[in-house]
Design a protein around this motif. Sequence first.
Motif, PDB file in Angstrom:
ATOM      1  N   ASP A  64       0.814  -1.220   0.000  1.00  0.00           N
ATOM      2  CA  ASP A  64       0.000   0.000   0.000  1.00  0.00           C
ATOM      3  C   ASP A  64       0.850   1.273   0.000  1.00  0.00           C
ATOM      4  OD1 ASP A  64       0.727  -1.085   2.523  1.00  0.00           O
ATOM      5  OD2 ASP A  64      -0.569   0.349   3.536  1.00  0.00           O
ATOM      6  N   TRP A  93       1.600   2.114  -3.496  1.00  0.00           N
ATOM      7  CA  TRP A  93       0.303   2.377  -4.146  1.00  0.00           C
ATOM      8  C   TRP A  93      -0.138   3.815  -3.879  1.00  0.00           C
ATOM      9  CZ3 TRP A  93      -5.167   0.699  -2.274  1.00  0.00           C
ATOM     10  CH2 TRP A  93      -6.062   0.731  -3.352  1.00  0.00           C
ATOM     11  N   ARG A  94      -0.011   4.196  -2.580  1.00  0.00           N
ATOM     12  CA  ARG A  94      -0.391   5.560  -2.185  1.00  0.00           C
ATOM     13  C   ARG A  94       0.452   6.575  -2.960  1.00  0.00           C
ATOM     14  NH1 ARG A  94       0.653   5.621   3.409  1.00  0.00           N
ATOM     15  NH2 ARG A  94      -0.509   3.696   3.544  1.00  0.00           N
ATOM     16  N   ARG A 138       1.980   6.144  -5.842  1.00  0.00           N
ATOM     17  CA  ARG A 138       1.628   6.166  -7.268  1.00  0.00           C
ATOM     18  C   ARG A 138       0.312   6.914  -7.497  1.00  0.00           C
ATOM     19  NH1 ARG A 138       3.624   1.047  -6.634  1.00  0.00           N
ATOM     20  NH2 ARG A 138       1.573   0.068  -6.597  1.00  0.00           N
ATOM     21  N   LYS A 139      -0.598   6.777  -6.531  1.00  0.00           N
ATOM     22  CA  LYS A 139      -1.871   7.499  -6.658  1.00  0.00           C
ATOM     23  C   LYS A 139      -1.592   9.006  -6.596  1.00  0.00           C
ATOM     24  CE  LYS A 139      -4.435   4.842  -3.777  1.00  0.00           C
ATOM     25  NZ  LYS A 139      -5.544   4.261  -3.060  1.00  0.00           N
ATOM     26  N   THR A 165      -1.967   5.990 -11.005  1.00  0.00           N
ATOM     27  CA  THR A 165      -3.085   5.049 -10.862  1.00  0.00           C
ATOM     28  C   THR A 165      -4.164   5.704 -10.015  1.00  0.00           C
ATOM     29  OG1 THR A 165      -3.631   2.756 -10.313  1.00  0.00           O
ATOM     30  CG2 THR A 165      -2.175   3.872  -8.783  1.00  0.00           C
ATOM     31  N   GLY A 166      -5.301   5.032  -9.910  1.00  0.00           N
ATOM     32  CA  GLY A 166      -6.367   5.576  -9.072  1.00  0.00           C
ATOM     33  C   GLY A 166      -7.223   6.597  -9.796  1.00  0.00           C
ATOM     34  N   TYR A 205       4.568   0.377 -18.229  1.00  0.00           N
ATOM     35  CA  TYR A 205       4.131   0.464 -16.826  1.00  0.00           C
ATOM     36  C   TYR A 205       3.426  -0.834 -16.504  1.00  0.00           C
ATOM     37  CZ  TYR A 205       1.439   2.113 -12.748  1.00  0.00           C
ATOM     38  OH  TYR A 205       0.890   2.265 -11.492  1.00  0.00           O
ATOM     39  N   PRO A 237       0.607  -2.439 -14.141  1.00  0.00           N
ATOM     40  CA  PRO A 237      -0.412  -2.173 -13.113  1.00  0.00           C
ATOM     41  C   PRO A 237      -0.527  -3.313 -12.097  1.00  0.00           C
ATOM     42  CG  PRO A 237      -1.482  -2.886 -15.138  1.00  0.00           C
ATOM     43  CD  PRO A 237       0.002  -2.909 -15.417  1.00  0.00           C
ATOM     44  N   ASP A 240      -0.737  -2.421  -8.445  1.00  0.00           N
ATOM     45  CA  ASP A 240      -1.976  -1.687  -8.154  1.00  0.00           C
ATOM     46  C   ASP A 240      -3.155  -2.663  -8.071  1.00  0.00           C
ATOM     47  OD1 ASP A 240      -0.424   0.590  -8.420  1.00  0.00           O
ATOM     48  OD2 ASP A 240      -0.942   0.863 -10.533  1.00  0.00           O
ATOM     49  N   CYS A 293      -3.247  -4.399  -4.813  1.00  0.00           N
ATOM     50  CA  CYS A 293      -3.739  -3.518  -3.743  1.00  0.00           C
ATOM     51  C   CYS A 293      -5.257  -3.362  -3.829  1.00  0.00           C
ATOM     52  CB  CYS A 293      -3.063  -2.154  -3.812  1.00  0.00           C
ATOM     53  SG  CYS A 293      -1.346  -2.212  -3.307  1.00  0.00           S
ATOM     54  N   GLU A 294      -5.779  -3.251  -5.058  1.00  0.00           N
ATOM     55  CA  GLU A 294      -7.233  -3.130  -5.217  1.00  0.00           C
ATOM     56  C   GLU A 294      -7.957  -4.348  -4.644  1.00  0.00           C
ATOM     57  OE1 GLU A 294      -7.920  -2.284  -9.375  1.00  0.00           O
ATOM     58  OE2 GLU A 294      -6.701  -0.453  -9.211  1.00  0.00           O
TER      59      GLU A 294
END
Length: 717
Positions: free
Chosen positions: A522, A525-526, A528-529, A534-535, A552, A554, A557, A560-561
């Motif tokens: 995460d 992920w945070r 990258r958001k 992403t996001g 890239y 994903p 990501d 994490c989703e």
Amino acid sequence: LSKSSQIVSGLALITFKLFLQALEDGLKKADADPSVKAVMICGENGKFSAGADIRGFSSPKRHGVALSPIVSLIESSEKPVVAAIEGVALGGGLEVALGCHYRVAHAKARMGLPEVTIGLLPGAEGTQRLPRLIGVPAALDMITTGKHIPATEALKLGLVDEIVEENTIEAAIRLANKVIGQPLEPRRLSLKPVPKLPNMEAFLREALVKVKRQARGCLAPELCVQAVRAATERPFAEGVRRERELFGLLLSSGQAQALQYAFFAERAVRRWAAPGGASWSSAAPQPVRKAAVIGLGTMGRGIVTSLVKANIPVVALEQDLEYLNKGRKAVMLLLEREAMKMEGGAQTLDFHNPARLQFTVDFDLLCDVDLVIEAVFENMALKKEIFHKLSKICKPGALLCTNTSALNIDEIASATNRPQQVIGTHFFSPAHVMRLLEIIYGRHTSPTAIATAMQLAKALKKVGVVVGNCFGFVGNRMMFPYVQQAVFLLEEGSRPEAVDQVLEDFGFKIGPFRMSDLAGLDVGWRSRKEQGLTGPSLAAGTPARQRHGQRYSPLPDLLCEQGRFGQKTGKGWYQYERAGGRTATPDPWLHDFLSQYRDTHGIQSRFIDQEEILERCLFSLINEGFAILAEGIASGPEHLDVIYINGYGWPKHRGGPMFYASTVGLPRVLAKLQKYSEAHPDVPGLRPNAFLKKLVAVRSPPLKEWMSYLSHQSPKL
Ligand code: NAI
């Protein structure tokens, strides 16, 4: 000194070669002189001997074997020889003492055979004499760990005959006088048998398994065990031959050179330099009498613990009482564990004393601290808000440090009224354990601030490495392409366990997927958001496997989703026994998921061999290292290597990524990058860096000359 003794001194001052000659001459003179009845060997300036200068060890011609004949000469002397051990007797120094018939040590002296730590073994018969004197278990422990033992322990083990509180030399002369005329045969270690163990074979086998497991490919500890085994199985002279053979093997393995390089690199990075000519030699640190830590999450807890251990009073601050109580409990637990490991325990640390450690939610309590370390969430807006507050509350001289892993130090500094006192102090997790402190200067950071951060690293017993400001600084910036390659390899057909295995076999403590599960998926992920990769902020219609025209993946990501954050949720690249579990097992779900993913994106799965896994991961990391050097973000390849060894679990016996590149050969690194880049033209991380190309074009000079090929091109230095 008196008729009965001959002093051979100055071990610490004269060069090794001269020392050997002086020792030999002195012994021969004493032997030939009938008025000399006994010999005492001591060192000068309160030190027996710290051993040979390790700079000479890499060269086969000058290695420690030259000491062997002298040790034999001492042992075969017809007059008793007594070692007076003050200060330290290490390496060759201890081997000299083992040649003596008696050893007297000062109570504060320390002894050890640290050769293993620089990839060698004690090469002057130490592996053969020590087990004869103190037995196999104790000798193996000293030889395979290189640890220094205090005189009191040496006495218990029988390594020394006597310890004294003062005047070691006089005590040694007294002992020498006492033993004149007594038979020397029983005191000659080479004539003694190794004390027997009922289960010697099993013991040695287990010892080998243990050191192999811990050494992760480092040869020296394993060969130390083999040398001691030879002492148990063969007569002395044959054991010595075996010791010599194994020593030669270590010298030619390349590992000794890598470990010695790492040893000197760590010292070299203390001499930091920054733009504008500021350097270690001109800047003086400010005293840090009191510090504060903001945020008691994963990092803040360890940082507080580290400061308390270094006897620096700390104010620990959280955003609210709930977080504060949680943080306090965690810090207390860590400190209690640390105290248990220390002599004197909790009393030494005194962490229940509010003058030493105070917990608060009140920023006003930070008004008198000399230094603040911010360790709140990785969020620029939050960090700027905190730094703005700090610059209002903290006293004018206070240093404001951020533990950010990647964010722009200059932007954080812009929120304050004192950008010259803002600096990055990037700790590694767990912060009270990991030795690395990456110190990042911004555009306005003052030399005093850098010197103070370096001084802090020293006080915390860490290795401070000064680097410039860029996204991810040095360590994480080099890590990005490495992790990216690892994920691309999964897309193309590999599995997390296969990639991890290759890198763990190379010597990394843990592979990239196990690491990412441990740190938490995460976190990236945070980030990258936030970067819009992403996001919700990702522009509609962006291709799934492309960002800004580059490849890239994903995959992280998508995991994490699914709520797969790694160990903390019990599932990530692997599955775990439960949320928070630590035992990673390959997950069939993930394998299916990867197949479906490849089908969805029309990727033809292929077998990827170990060589490709290793080269794509490591060479892309190294390639980024060349970019960092070319941009002047670090002052030399040693900085990158020290960062990788101490912060990222890079195997020390491979000297760090840049040293490794030099041993592989820059032309080979370049050729391989070229090959992989042609196969993956949309991956910039594989495109050979111009500085690497330049070094190859000038015939790959030795690593220590690399930076001279940059000179005028480096904008920051
Ligand atoms: P974390 O999420 O475990 O802890 C952050 C703490 O900050 C929380 O306890 C939170 O309550 C506190 N906090 C948030 N806002 C606050 C405020 N206004 N005042 C006081 N406290 C506040 O985060 P973690 O992992 O400890 O990371 C902290 C920083 O260290 C981040 O910048 C991160 O990038 C960096 N870092 C993290 C590493 C890691 O392995 N976790 C490694 C190196 C750096």
